[in-house]
Design a protein around this motif. Sequence first.
Motif, PDB file in Angstrom:
ATOM      1  N   GLY A   2      36.332 -22.304 -21.088  1.00  0.00           N
ATOM      2  CA  GLY A   2      36.365 -21.600 -19.817  1.00  0.00           C
ATOM      3  C   GLY A   2      36.852 -22.467 -18.660  1.00  0.00           C
ATOM      4  N   GLY A   3      37.086 -23.748 -18.921  1.00  0.00           N
ATOM      5  CA  GLY A   3      37.590 -24.644 -17.886  1.00  0.00           C
ATOM      6  C   GLY A   3      36.535 -25.170 -16.935  1.00  0.00           C
ATOM      7  N   PHE A   4      35.247 -25.066 -17.318  1.00  0.00           N
ATOM      8  CA  PHE A   4      34.168 -25.527 -16.445  1.00  0.00           C
ATOM      9  C   PHE A   4      33.906 -27.019 -16.559  1.00  0.00           C
ATOM     10  CE2 PHE A   4      33.265 -21.031 -17.127  1.00  0.00           C
ATOM     11  CZ  PHE A   4      33.045 -20.601 -15.832  1.00  0.00           C
ATOM     12  N   LEU A   5      34.203 -27.599 -17.714  1.00  0.00           N
ATOM     13  CA  LEU A   5      33.848 -28.997 -17.962  1.00  0.00           C
ATOM     14  C   LEU A   5      34.965 -29.948 -17.567  1.00  0.00           C
ATOM     15  CD1 LEU A   5      32.012 -28.730 -21.394  1.00  0.00           C
ATOM     16  CD2 LEU A   5      31.065 -28.636 -19.093  1.00  0.00           C
TER      17      LEU A   5
ATOM     18  N   GLY B  78      30.626 -31.357  -9.054  1.00  0.00           N
ATOM     19  CA  GLY B  78      31.950 -31.931  -9.287  1.00  0.00           C
ATOM     20  C   GLY B  78      32.983 -30.888  -9.651  1.00  0.00           C
ATOM     21  N   THR B  79      32.775 -29.666  -9.206  1.00  0.00           N
ATOM     22  CA  THR B  79      33.757 -28.612  -9.473  1.00  0.00           C
ATOM     23  C   THR B  79      34.607 -28.378  -8.228  1.00  0.00           C
ATOM     24  OG1 THR B  79      32.235 -26.855  -8.841  1.00  0.00           O
ATOM     25  CG2 THR B  79      32.269 -27.480 -11.173  1.00  0.00           C
ATOM     26  N   PRO B  80      35.875 -28.047  -8.413  1.00  0.00           N
ATOM     27  CA  PRO B  80      36.753 -27.870  -7.255  1.00  0.00           C
ATOM     28  C   PRO B  80      36.466 -26.611  -6.442  1.00  0.00           C
ATOM     29  CG  PRO B  80      37.955 -27.481  -9.298  1.00  0.00           C
ATOM     30  CD  PRO B  80      36.587 -27.961  -9.682  1.00  0.00           C
TER      31      PRO B  80
ATOM     32  N   ASP C  70      34.417 -34.964  -4.433  1.00  0.00           N
ATOM     33  CA  ASP C  70      35.610 -35.811  -4.487  1.00  0.00           C
ATOM     34  C   ASP C  70      36.832 -34.902  -4.588  1.00  0.00           C
ATOM     35  OD1 ASP C  70      37.753 -37.476  -5.526  1.00  0.00           O
ATOM     36  OD2 ASP C  70      36.228 -38.931  -6.104  1.00  0.00           O
ATOM     37  N   ALA C  71      37.914 -35.296  -3.946  1.00  0.00           N
ATOM     38  CA  ALA C  71      39.152 -34.509  -4.030  1.00  0.00           C
ATOM     39  C   ALA C  71      39.652 -34.414  -5.470  1.00  0.00           C
ATOM     40  CB  ALA C  71      40.228 -35.124  -3.142  1.00  0.00           C
ATOM     41  N   ALA C  72      39.264 -35.374  -6.314  1.00  0.00           N
ATOM     42  CA  ALA C  72      39.685 -35.376  -7.716  1.00  0.00           C
ATOM     43  C   ALA C  72      38.724 -34.602  -8.629  1.00  0.00           C
ATOM     44  CB  ALA C  72      39.817 -36.811  -8.218  1.00  0.00           C
ATOM     45  N   ALA C  73      37.745 -33.909  -8.039  1.00  0.00           N
ATOM     46  CA  ALA C  73      36.783 -33.150  -8.842  1.00  0.00           C
ATOM     47  C   ALA C  73      37.518 -32.132  -9.710  1.00  0.00           C
ATOM     48  CB  ALA C  73      35.782 -32.445  -7.935  1.00  0.00           C
ATOM     49  N   ASN C  74      37.172 -32.128 -10.992  1.00  0.00           N
ATOM     50  CA  ASN C  74      37.868 -31.224 -11.916  1.00  0.00           C
ATOM     51  C   ASN C  74      36.944 -30.671 -12.992  1.00  0.00           C
ATOM     52  OD1 ASN C  74      37.604 -33.711 -13.137  1.00  0.00           O
ATOM     53  ND2 ASN C  74      39.628 -33.713 -14.075  1.00  0.00           N
ATOM     54  N   GLY C  75      35.692 -30.463 -12.657  1.00  0.00           N
ATOM     55  CA  GLY C  75      34.769 -29.870 -13.611  1.00  0.00           C
ATOM     56  C   GLY C  75      33.503 -30.692 -13.728  1.00  0.00           C
TER      57      GLY C  75
END
Length: 189
Positions: free
Chosen positions: A50-53, A147-149, A63-68
């Motif tokens: 699902g793209g959550f992790l 840490g999710t965008p 963080d601007a680099a947060a990706n899951g």
Amino acid sequence: SVTVDTACSGSLVALHLACRSLWGGEADLAIAGGVNVMLRPETSVMLSKGGFLNPDQYCKAFDAAANGYVRGEGVGVVILKPLNQALADGDAIYAWVVGSAVNQDGYSPEGFTVPNVFSQIALLEQVYADAGVDPLTVDYVEAHGTGTPVGDPIESLSLGAVLGRDRTAGQRCLMGSVKTNLGHLEGAS
């Protein structure tokens, strides 16, 4: 004994219910906590698909680099008493809960996993008012910060709208999330 399953907020809702029980005189002592143990792989597989992790396994809260988010296992428990009783018993006191509130995010056009900024603002305003705490006196917030965008910016906006209102440049309020060290303990977060 009550089991509370409200997803990520389970531990906080358990704390809320325990405090309400103490404040209402229903109990003299309460134990509130949460646990997350990952026994089977299906949930991780579903969340990953699902793209959550976070694919690199680093939680980058706010963080601007947060990706899951990064899943974590753990247990957190607190023992609660009315302050006057804890003082009389000579207990070590690590924190004092002066207010608590729970609400539901309501509908979000983006989907049920996306927090609602207006519901979060309403909850924060309610809890500070009910507790008699001036938001300008708060100098640190331990945030959800997974840490999710999507979730982190909404949480930041909500906290900023309430805690930042009327704050001068010299009145800082720091924000952090222990999830950067432990991962997201989901029901125990």
